[in-house]
Design an enzyme around this catalytic site. Structure first.
Site, PDB file in Angstrom:
ATOM      1  CB  CYS A  22      -0.888  -0.026   1.239  1.00 52.86           C
ATOM      2  SG  CYS A  22      -1.865   1.463   1.454  1.00 52.86           S
ATOM      3  CB  CYS A  44      -3.506  -0.863  -5.191  1.00 50.59           C
ATOM      4  SG  CYS A  44      -4.825  -1.204  -4.015  1.00 50.59           S
ATOM      5  CD  GLU A  69      -2.760   0.267   7.680  1.00 49.39           C
ATOM      6  OE1 GLU A  69      -1.938  -0.596   8.041  1.00 49.39           O
ATOM      7  OE2 GLU A  69      -2.913   0.602   6.496  1.00 49.39           O
ATOM      8  CB  THR A 117      -3.907   3.744   5.327  1.00 51.24           C
ATOM      9  OG1 THR A 117      -4.607   2.548   5.646  1.00 51.24           O
ATOM     10  CG2 THR A 117      -2.824   3.448   4.316  1.00 51.24           C
ATOM     11  CB  CYS A 120      -6.003   5.426  -2.465  1.00 45.45           C
ATOM     12  SG  CYS A 120      -4.925   4.648  -3.617  1.00 45.45           S
ATOM     13  CE1 TYR A 165      -9.039  -0.464  -0.649  1.00 42.77           C
ATOM     14  CE2 TYR A 165      -8.315  -2.672  -0.084  1.00 42.77           C
ATOM     15  CZ  TYR A 165      -8.480  -1.356   0.255  1.00 42.77           C
ATOM     16  OH  TYR A 165      -8.080  -0.914   1.501  1.00 42.77           O
ATOM     17  CD  GLU A 185      -5.270  -2.793   2.893  1.00 42.09           C
ATOM     18  OE1 GLU A 185      -5.839  -1.702   2.739  1.00 42.09           O
ATOM     19  OE2 GLU A 185      -5.066  -3.602   1.964  1.00 42.09           O
ATOM     20  CG  HIS A 202     -10.837   3.710  -0.179  1.00 41.45           C
ATOM     21  ND1 HIS A 202      -9.644   4.207  -0.646  1.00 41.45           N
ATOM     22  CD2 HIS A 202     -10.530   3.073   0.987  1.00 41.45           C
ATOM     23  CE1 HIS A 202      -8.662   3.870   0.187  1.00 41.45           C
ATOM     24  NE2 HIS A 202      -9.172   3.185   1.178  1.00 41.45           N
TER      25      HIS A 202
END
Lengths: 484, 484, 484, 484
Positions: B100, B301, B259, B191, B104, B298, B445, B294
Site C-alpha cells: 500500500c 492496487c 496504520e 493508513t 488513495c 482495490y 487489509e 475507495h
C-alpha cells in the site's frame, strides 16, 4: 431491401429454402415451425429493438463504409464507445429475451474477418478486403443475419486437421475451380443457423502449412446447394414443440439459440466470396480475434439472463412469503454480485479496446478471456442459487394439463398457491421460467459457447506477461536483474 | 513549496512534529525510524513516479481549479479518462512497491468531500465548497499528502453514535467557538497517517438528526495540538524494525500502509477548515462517495500486488525446477485470471463513471462495490495458490542469521538450493517475499480496507434494482404486469 | 406373501388401485406406463439386488422384531454396522441405477417413527409403539415399499400451520371418530409414491400446542379412498414417455425418483394405524430424526451417481481422444475428490452413530447435516465439471431420429464420431447419459431433497456447541474463565 | 524409565544434548529457551492429557507387543476403534493447544515402518521387524517422542535422487560398515525435531533400483554425533522470543510445531537400528502408508484448531455487540460446516480402515487423501471467515507495550473497548489469538504438511478405479460391454 422490423425479418426468412432436418423430419418453414419459431422470435428482437426510441442509440450505428445508419450487429467497431454500446445492447437483449438472440456470432465473425483480410492483403498483396467489404455492404444495407461458422467436428482430438483419418472432420477445399472453390465438411453447434441468411465460414483453429486446404474464409447463402442442416435437441424441447404455454417456461423465446449441424457436401463458393485461401499464417489471427470478441460478449448477454433469473427468484420469494429472510436476501445479493462481476469484464475489455491496423477496434484479449472464463463458473453458481431459492417444487410440479384438468385442477391450484394476494399461476409460471433457465442446455451453452474453459486458460497464461511480473518480484525481493 | 520528488517528500516530513507512539515509545523521525521508514518509502514512490517520463501521463493531471500541472493524487476527477488513468497508476504503483502506497485514502476523501460540499451549499446556501477549494488548491500546489480519516472505534456495534455510553466512540464536536470547533474522539486504522501532512476528517456512517455533533467534515495538520497517534503492529514487524534485509521479504517497502490510531483530545479546528457542520442529511452522501471511490481502487492496487506474487511464484518454480509442471502452470493461470477479474471491475466502474452536479466524476457504485467485494475473496485465493506453489519451505526457512553463520551457513546454502544456475539467495529471497505478501496483516487489509464485506453486500443489494429485474422475469414468463 | 424379486414387486403393484394423474390423464398401470415404468424399475432394483450373492450382506438384515431375514430397507438400525452397511448399499444402488431408487424415504420414516413412539409412550403411557411395531412386522414380512410423507405445501411461508388462511396447507385431522381419524391436506414432492404400497404420514415441522390437529403420525395404503396423486413433470420427460432409447440417456431408469403430489380429501385412518395424535412436543423429535437419517443418505446415493458421471466423462474422453490431457485428468480427479468427500460424511455420521432410548440407532446429527449440505454444493460442481469435460455437443446433438434417418443418418454418424476404434453410438449414448444426469430435475433434487440448504445451516449452527468452543479460545488466549 | 507427565517429558529433554541453531546462535536448553519452550509445552500436553481421567481412554492404549498400558502415540493400530480413538484424541489436543503438538509424525512413521518391515521380511527373509520391534518396545516402555523424518531437500525437482548434481539432496548411505551404516544428507521441515528423543528416518519417495543407497530406514537418537539442527523462523516469532504475553496470541503454545532442518554429516547408525537397506521395491509402500496415516490426521487436529477459531470469533462478536447479526451467524455456521466436513473424512477413513498383513490397521487411503486435500482449501477459507468476522483491528492493533504505557494506555483501552460488560483486554487478547491462528506459518503448514495438494491429487486419481466407474456408465447408457 432493408429489413427494418421483426416482421420484415420473418418475411425475409420465408424467401429462403434451406434444407433443415429435425427429429428425423424436414422443417419447411422456420418461422412457423414450433421447434424453430421461438428462436426466430428471439432473433427478431434484434431487429425490432432498433425501432424503439430509447434503445436506438445502442441498436444502430453509422457505417464507416457507407455512412448509412445500420444495425449495430452489422457494424465494424470504430472506437471504444462502439464496443461499450455493444455490451449494453447485448445485456438489454438478454433481459428482453432471456435467451440467446444469435446475432453475435456473425457480428463477431464480420469484425474478425474484416481486420484480418486487411492484414493478409498488406502481406500478400491479395484483395480479400475489397471482396469482403463488398459483401459486407450488402449485409449492412439489407440488414442480413449472418451465422459465423467456426467449430469443426474435429474427430480424434489428439490429431490435427491434416492427420484425421476422415479428412472431412475439418471443413476443407476439395477443389479449386476457375470460378470458385468447392468445399466439404461440417460445422457444429451453429447458433441461429437455420434462421440466418448467410454463413461466414472461418477456420476453427490456428493451422500450419500442412493444412492449406483447411485455411480459408468464405461466405455463402444459407440455402446454397449441398448444404444440409440438422437442428439439435434441447432440454425439454417437446414442451416447446407442443406449444405448451406455461410448462415451457418462456412461451415466446427459446432455451438457447437453436443450434444446428451444417454439413457441406461439395458446396460451391464463387471467388468473390472467398476471403482467405491458404494463408495459414493468418488462421491464428482470425480465430484469436473472433474468439476474443465473442468471449467479450458473454459477460453482457449472460448478465442480462442473470438479471431475469434474479428478478424471477425475487418475485417468487414474494409469492412464497419468504422475501424478508436474511438468507434469501443474501443469496439474491450474491446473484447480483456475480452477474455484475461478469458485466465488469465485458465493459473493461471494451474500455481497454485498441485499434487494429485496419482501424477496426479489438477488445482487450486478456480481459475478454477472463470474462468468458468467469461465465463458465458464475452462470452455474447463479443457477444453483436460483434453484436454491426457488425451492423443490420446480422439480416436481404437475403439468399445465393437470392445472387445467377438471377433476384435479383445483388440487393443483390449492396446493401450489403462496401468499394470498398473488394468483397461483404466477407462482407456477415463475417456477417454470426458473426451471427453463437453470437446467441442461442453457448451462451447457454457457460452458462451451465461445470456447471451452481450457481454451480461455491457455490464452490467459499466454498473455500473462510472466517475464514482466518476474521483474517486479525480483526488484522487490532485492534480487539483482542479471543477464537473461 | 511544491514537493516534486521522493526526497522532497521526506524532507517535508522532517519539518513536522507529530506525536507518535509505537511499541510503548515515541517515534521522533518517521523518515528514519525503522518501523515507519519502509512505509515512507512506499509513499515517496507516489512522488518519484511522476518524475519518470513513461509514467508522467498517469501520475500527473491538470488542475481544473488552477490549470496547474499537479499530482493525480490531489486531482478532482473530471472525466472517465481521469478515472481510468487513476486505475492504471494504482496498478503500476502496486507492481513497483508490492504494498500500500497510502495516498488513495486522501485522494478519495478529497473527491468525496468536493462534490458533497457543492450539494450542501446548493441546498443550504453555505459556503463550504469555497473553503474546501481554497484548502485543496494549497494541497495541489504544495503536493501534500492527506490522510482521509473515516473509521471511528464504534464501541458497541449494536448502538449508534449518539447512543454510546462513551460519546467519544465517534469523533464529535464538543464545542463550537467563534473561531472554530473543538473535537474529540479517535479514528482507527489510519493508513499513512504518521507520514501525512494533513488529516481530512469525515463522518464514518450515515447519521440521523440526533447525531448533529457527529456530522462534520474538517481538515487539520497532522501535528496539531491534541493529536496523538499510535502506530499499530504488523505481521513480522520485528524483521522490519531490526532492519533485516532478507527475512523481511521486501527490504524497501512495508507489508501494508502502516496504520495508526489517531486520537483527538479537544483539538481545535478553525472555521475555514470546516466543510460540513451538522448537515446530517449529507453524511450518507460523503460516506457513499468516499466508499465507492475507495472500493474502486482495490482492483487496481491489489492486481498490482498479485502481479508481483504471480511473478514471484513463477520465478520460484523456475528455481525449483518445477516450472513445466501442468499443475504449476494451471495455478499460475488461475492467479492471473483472478487478478485480471479484479482489474476488470476497477476499469469497468471507471468506464461507467458519471458526473456529479459539481462536475466531479464518480465511479459506478455497483461495480465499485463488486470490485472490492471480489478482493475480499480473490486476494485470499491468490495468496493460497501462491503458498501452494511456493512449497512448505516458506514456513520453516532458517533465518538470514543462519544463512550467514560461519558454522552452519554452508548447510543452509546447500539444502535450500534449487537448479544449478540460480543462486540459493534468490530462492530464499523469493520465499521470504511470498511469505511477506501472503500472511497476516497483508490479507486482513484486503478484507477490511475500504469497508468489510458486509458493507459491500448491503450496497450491492440496495443498488440491484430488483423491481426492474422482476419486470423482466414477469414479461418473459407471460405474467401480466398488474398494478403493483 | 413376501416380495422377493423385482418381478414380485411389479406384480404386487398390479394388485393396487391408486388414483394417479399425469399430464391431465389417469395412469392405470404404473408398471407399464412409460412415465412411471423407469421409476418402478429403479425401485425394483432394491428388491433384485438382494438376490445377488455378493450384495446380500448389504441388502438384507435380521429383524430385531422377528428374527427373520428381511430387506434392509425395512430394518430398524441396531448398531453402527447397520448404519454403515446402509451407506454402502445406497452407494451401490446409485451406481447401478444412476438415479433415485426411492426406498430411503420410507426406510428413514420407519426408523424415525419407531424410536419416537417409544419415547412418547414412555412419557404419556400411550401404546403407539405396539401399534407401529405390528404394522412394521407386516412391512418387513411382506417386504413392502413405504413412502415417508413429510413435506406439506406450507402456503404462506411467513406463517405457521394454524395461521394459514387455508387450513389444508398442512395435513391435519378434521375429525376424530371412534374407529379412527379423518385427515385432509396434501404432501408434496413424494418420491416413489405412485409405486409404493403404503404411506407413512409424519408432521412436516416442529409444532407448538396450537397445532394439535397437525401433530399426528399414521400409515395408510396408497390406494385408500380419498387419496389422489398427481405425478410431476421432469426434465425431458417426453423422451421417457415416448420410450426413446438413446436420447433419454438412461433407457432403463428415471431421472430422479418420480415425485407426486398426494392429496388427502377426508381420508379415514383406523386407530391401529395412528402412531401419534396431538403430542406436539414430539413433532420436533420425529422431524429431526427423519431429517438426520435422510440427510445421511445423500452422501451415499449421490456419490454413487457421481461415480457414474465420472465413469461417463472418462469414457467420453477416451472416445474423443482427449483422455491424456492434463486438465482432463485434473477435472476427473476433482470429481472423484468431491464425491468421496460426500461419502466421507455418510460414513462418518454412521460411524459416530448412537443408540436412542428405544435401542434403534441414530446417525450423528451434525455430520448428517454437513453431509447433505455439501451435496447441495458438490453435486452441482461435479455436474459442472462433467459438462465441461463432455463438450458442447451434449447441448446440440441431433436426435436419435436423425441418427437413424435414411437421408441424413450418415452425416450424424460421420460428424459425431471420435477415435477410430469406438462406435459413434457409444459417444452419443454417453453424451445423452451425461445430459440426463446433469440438467434440471436431477440437480434440483440434490438441492432440496431431505431439506433445503438453509434447513441444514440452522441445524449446524444449533449443534455447534459454541459455548464449549469459546472456552477453548479463552483458555488459549489467556482469558480467565469468569462466571457465566 | 517411563515418561508419565509433562514435567517428566521436560526433564527427559534436559538429559539430551542435541546441536541446535536458531537465528545464528545455539540453543542450549529447549525447555527454557523462549523460541522452543512453547512448542515443548504443546508436546508436553500429549503426555499430561493421559493423566486426566476423562481422556485416558483416548490417550492410552494396550501394547499388542507387551500388553503394557502405553501412550497411544506409540501404539500400533490394532483395529478400527484404535483409528477412531486416535482421531478423537487429535481433535481434543487441537482444541487444548490450538496448534501442532508434534507427535503424530513419529506415530505415523512407527505404524508405516512396522507393517512394511513385516512385508519386506516375508519377501526377502530379512529380520527388520525383529529389530524394529525391539526398538519400538523401548519407545513404548519409556514413552519417547519420535520425529518421523521423511522430507528431503530434493534440489532440482525435475530430477530424481540419483540424478542430482549434489548427491546429498536426498539422505543416503555413504558407507556400509561391519557394525552399521554411515549416512549423509538432510531432512527438512522436521516438526518437533528439536524436542524429540529419537529420529525415525524414512525414504521421501518411491524409488527405483538406481537409488539403492537412498532406500533405507533407520532410527537414531536426536543427539547422535554428526547431527545438526537449524530451527526455522515462524510468523511473528519475535513476539514469542521476547515472551510477550498478549501480542503473541497464544501465550502458552506455539504457532505450529516448531520445524527444523536436520542435517546429517556422516552419521553412524548401528545395524540393529536399520530397518530397510536397499529394498527399493518397498519404498513406495512405506511412503504411501506414512502419507495416508498422516493425511488422515489433518481432519482431526485441524478441526480442533477450527473449533478454537470458531469460539474466538463467536466471543469477539459478543464483545463487539454484533453476535446477533444474521451474516455473523451465517459465517460462524460456515466455519463449523467446513471443520466438520474435514472431521468427517478423518472419521470415515478410520471407519473404513483395514488390516495389513502384519495385523496393523491402515486407514482407507482414498478418504485419507481426500481429508488432507480438503484441509488445503478449507483451513484457508475458515481463516478467511475468521478474519472477516474479527474486523480490521487485528491488522492495526497497537502493541501491548502501548496498552500498558502510562501516557497513552488510556487511549488504547478507551478506543478498543466493546460492549460494556467485558474487559477491553479480552477483546485485544482474542484479536491477537485470531491474528496468530490465521496468518502466515499456520496456514502454510496446513497446505504442505503431510504432502502438498498435488501429491493428494495424484493419489486420488490413481485410486479412483476408473475402469469400474466406466462399467457403471456404459451399463446405464445401454452400451454393450465389449472385450477390453
Amino acid at each position: 431491401m432493408k429489413i427494418k422490423t421483426g416482421t420484415d425479418y420473418m418475411d425475409s426468412l420465408r424467401q429462403l429454402n434451406p434444407l433443415i432436418y429435425y427429429m428425423g423430419k424436414k422443417i419447411k418453414n422456420v418461422v412457423t415451425h414450433p421447434a424453430t419459431a421461438p428462436h426466430v422470435r428471439a432473433a427478431a428482437m434484434t431487429y425490432s429493438i432498433a425501432g424503439q426510441d430509447e434503445y436506438k442509440h445502442l441498436a444502430e450505428a453509422t457505417s464507416h463504409l457507407t455512412g448509412n445508419s445500420i444495425s449495430r450487429f452489422t457494424h465494424i467497431h470504430q472506437n471504444m464507445e462502439d464496443l461499450i454500446k455493444k455490451v449494453k445492447l447485448l445485456r438489454l437483449l438478454g433481459q428482453k429475451t432471456g435467451t440467446c438472440f444469435q446475432r453475435c456470432v456473425g457480428f463477431d465473425g464480420i469484425n474478425a474477418v474484416y481486420s484480418t483480410t486487411y492484414e493478409i492483403d498488406k502481406k500478400y498483396g491479395t484483395s480479400y478486403m475489397e471482396r469482403f467489404t463488398k459483401w459486407l455492404i450488402r449485409i449492412q444495407d439489407e440488414n442480413l443475419m449472418v451465422v459465423g461458422a467456426m467449430t469443426d467436428p474435429k474427430g480424434d482430438r489428439s490429431k490435427g486437421p491434416a492427420e484425421q483419418k476422415d479428412p472431412d472432420q475439418y471443413v476443407h477445399i476439395v477443389e479449386r475451380r476457375e470460378d470458385g472453390i468447392v468445399i466439404r465438411g461440417a460445422k457444429l453447434h451453429m447458433t441461429g443457423a437455420v434462421n440466418s441468411h448467410e454463413i461466414l465460414i472461418m477456420p476453427t483453429t490456428a493451422m500450419d502449412s500442412a493444412s492449406r486446404d483447411y485455411a480459408f474464409i468464405c461466405s455463402i447463402p444459407i440455402d446454397a446447394p449441398g448444404i444440409t442442416m440438422i437442428f439439435g435437441r434441447q432440454a425439454n424441447d417437446s414442451r416447446r414443440d407442443l406449444k405448451e404455454t406455461i410448462d415451457v417456461g418462456k412461451p415466446s423465446f427459446g432455451i438457447v439459440g437453436g443450434e444446428a449441424v451444417i454439413a457441406f457436401e461439395n458446396v460451391f463458393v464463387p471467388w468473390e466470396n472467398v476471403y482467405m485461401d491458404g494463408e495459414t499464417d493468418f488462421t491464428g489471427m482470425v480465430v484469436h480475434r473472433f474468439a476474443a470478441h465473442h468471449r467479450a460478449n458473454y459477460g453482457a448477454c449472460k448478465s442480462g439472463l442473470m438479471d431475469v433469473l434474479t428478478g424471477a427468484v425475487t418475485y417468487l420469494a414474494q409469492i412464497q412469503g419468504s422475501a424478508r429472510g436474511s438468507h434469501v436476501r443474501d443469496k439474491i445479493t450474491e446473484m447480483i454480485h456475480l452477474s455484475e462481476t461478469l458485466y465488469s469484464s465485458s465493459i473493461a475489455c471494451s474500455a481497454e479496446g485498441t485499434p487494429t491496423p485496419s482501424g477496426a477496434y479489438m477488445v482487450d484479449t486478456m480481459l475478454a478471456n477472463v470474462c468468458k472464463h468467469n461465465v463458465t463458473r458464475f452462470h452455474f453458481e447463479v443457477a444453483r442459487l436460483a434453484v436454491d431459492l426457488a425451492g423443490g417444487f420446480i422439480a416436481t410440479l404437475p403439468s399445465e394439463h393437470d392445472l387445467y384438468n377438471e377433476e384435479i385442477g383445483h388440487l393443483v391450484k390449492k396446493y401450489f398457491s403462496g401468499v394470498d394476494s398473488i394468483p397461483v399461476e404466477d407462482r407456477i409460471k415463475i417456477g417454470r421460467l426458473i426451471e427453463a433457465m437453470t437446467g441442461g442446455t442453457a448451462m451447457v451453452e454457457s460452458m462451451h459457447g465461445a470456447g471451452s474453459p481450457q481454451a480461455q486458460r491457455i490464452m490467459i497464461f499466454r498473455e500473462g506477461d510472466l517475464n514482466r511480473k518476474m521483474q517486479f518480484a525480483k526488484a522487490l525481493a532485492g534480487i539483482p536483474q542479471r543477464d537473461k
